[in-house]
Structure formats: structure tokens, C-alpha cells
Scaffold this active site. Structure first.
Site, PDB file in Angstrom:
ATOM      1  N   CYS A  93      12.976 -13.039  -4.082  1.00  0.00           N
ATOM      2  CA  CYS A  93      13.294 -12.098  -5.163  1.00  0.00           C
ATOM      3  C   CYS A  93      11.979 -11.402  -5.504  1.00  0.00           C
ATOM      4  CB  CYS A  93      13.868 -12.855  -6.361  1.00  0.00           C
ATOM      5  SG  CYS A  93      14.252 -11.791  -7.731  1.00  0.00           S
TER       6      CYS A  93
ATOM      7  N   CYS B 143      -2.226  -5.660 -11.747  1.00  0.00           N
ATOM      8  CA  CYS B 143      -3.510  -6.369 -11.722  1.00  0.00           C
ATOM      9  C   CYS B 143      -4.598  -5.557 -12.420  1.00  0.00           C
ATOM     10  CB  CYS B 143      -3.916  -6.682 -10.291  1.00  0.00           C
ATOM     11  SG  CYS B 143      -2.875  -7.952  -9.532  1.00  0.00           S
TER      12      CYS B 143
ATOM     13  N   GLU C  70      -4.913 -11.774  -7.733  1.00  0.00           N
ATOM     14  CA  GLU C  70      -5.820 -11.483  -8.845  1.00  0.00           C
ATOM     15  C   GLU C  70      -5.294 -12.041 -10.161  1.00  0.00           C
ATOM     16  OE1 GLU C  70      -4.634  -9.435  -6.442  1.00  0.00           O
ATOM     17  OE2 GLU C  70      -5.722  -7.529  -6.490  1.00  0.00           O
TER      18      GLU C  70
ATOM     19  N   ASN D 115       8.059 -14.312  -3.199  1.00  0.00           N
ATOM     20  CA  ASN D 115       9.341 -14.933  -3.477  1.00  0.00           C
ATOM     21  C   ASN D 115      10.395 -14.020  -2.889  1.00  0.00           C
ATOM     22  OD1 ASN D 115      11.841 -15.481  -5.145  1.00  0.00           O
ATOM     23  ND2 ASN D 115      10.458 -17.019  -6.007  1.00  0.00           N
TER      24      ASN D 115
END
Length: 156
Positions: free
Chosen positions: A63, A111, A71, A61
């Protein structure tokens, strides 16, 4: 406190078909990642205890903190749809930004902590398979090998 960390190095062709298939699915998923800002395309695939496999990829994104890793998308999806089915193996493959091949990549810190949560919930290690250049594969037999001092173990 002393901890031993072990990663197992293999070549893709030395692995059995189950590992190879998970890596293949992760590589395919990486091709479809939405990474217009970094051009770093990550794919992941998971094998569940019931034999089902699923794949996901990173979604960026503009942002940057709003993007999400392959994951976490994958584990969130499988848990939302199969909340009682244990994940057994997770494969990760990442295309280099210059598209010249694959990079050796390990799960990021967020993750790693997420993987730790699923291991804790199911009381079972999740084997993490990381694909890299020249068909090298690195395998961790649980998140402890990548995150030896997990957040929940700080007070023990």
C-alpha cells in the site's frame, strides 16, 4: 521575492573523512532497504552534535502511501532517542532500480518539510549531502537550498 539557491558539487575523494564516512554509512544502509516494489533503495545517515552517527533506509509497503523514506525514519529515530541533540549533517545515497550503481537523489517533498521542522526546532541548518553517480557529491548548506519556500514561510 528573490532567493538564490546554491548546491556545491564535489567528488567523493575531495571530501574530508567526516563526509566520506557519512556517505559510506548511507550507502551501506541503502543495501538493506526494503524496496520490493520499486527496487529503489535509499539509505541515509546523520551526524549528531554529540558525535554519534546513525543510519536508516526506506521501507516500502504494498500500500504505497504507507511506506516511509530513509530520511524521515532516521530523523524520527534520532529525535525520539536524542531529542535535545542537534543533527548537523545528513547524507543520502540511492541505488538505481536496475542495480547498476547510484542515482543522484534529493529528499522528497515530505522529507524536505521534515528536515525543515528539525532545522526550525534547533534553529540551525542541517547540511544535506547527496551522493550520486561517478562519485559526485552535492551538498546543500540547509534545507532552504532545496525548499526555498517552506510551508511555514508562506505567511511571512
Amino acid at each position: 521575492m528573490e532567493k538564490n539557491i546554491t548546491l556545491y558539487e564535489h567528488t567523493f575523494l575531495s571530501l574530508n573523512s567526516e563526509y566520506q564516512e557519512l556517505i559510506r554509512l548511507a550507502k551501506i544502509a541503502s543495501e538493506n532497504a526494503y524496496a520490493p516494489y520499486s527496487n529503489f533503495k535509499v539509505g541515509a545517515s546523520v551526524l549528531l552534535e554529540n558525535g554519534l552517527t546513525f543510519s536508516a533506509n526506506n521501507q516500502e509497503n504494498i500500500c504505497f502511501p504507507v511506506g516511509i523514506c530513509a530520511e524521515r525514519i532516521l530523523l524520527g529515530y534520532t529525535h525520539a532517542n536524542y531529542p535535545t541533540v542537534k543533527p548537523l549533517m545528513l547524507a543520502i545515497a540511492a541505488k538505481k532500480a536496475d542495480n547498476t550503481g547510484y542515482a543522484t537523489v534529493t529528499p522528497c517533498g515530505l522529507c524536505r518539510q521534515s528536515i525543515s521542522e528539525y532545522e526550525r526546532k534547533f534553529a540551525h541548518p542541517l547540511e544535506i549531502i547527496m551522493y550520486g553517480p561517478e562519485d559526485k557529491v552535492y551538498i546543500a548548506k540547509g534545507i532552504d537550498q532545496l525548499l526555498p519556500y517552506k510551508f511555514e514561510s508562506l505567511n511571512k
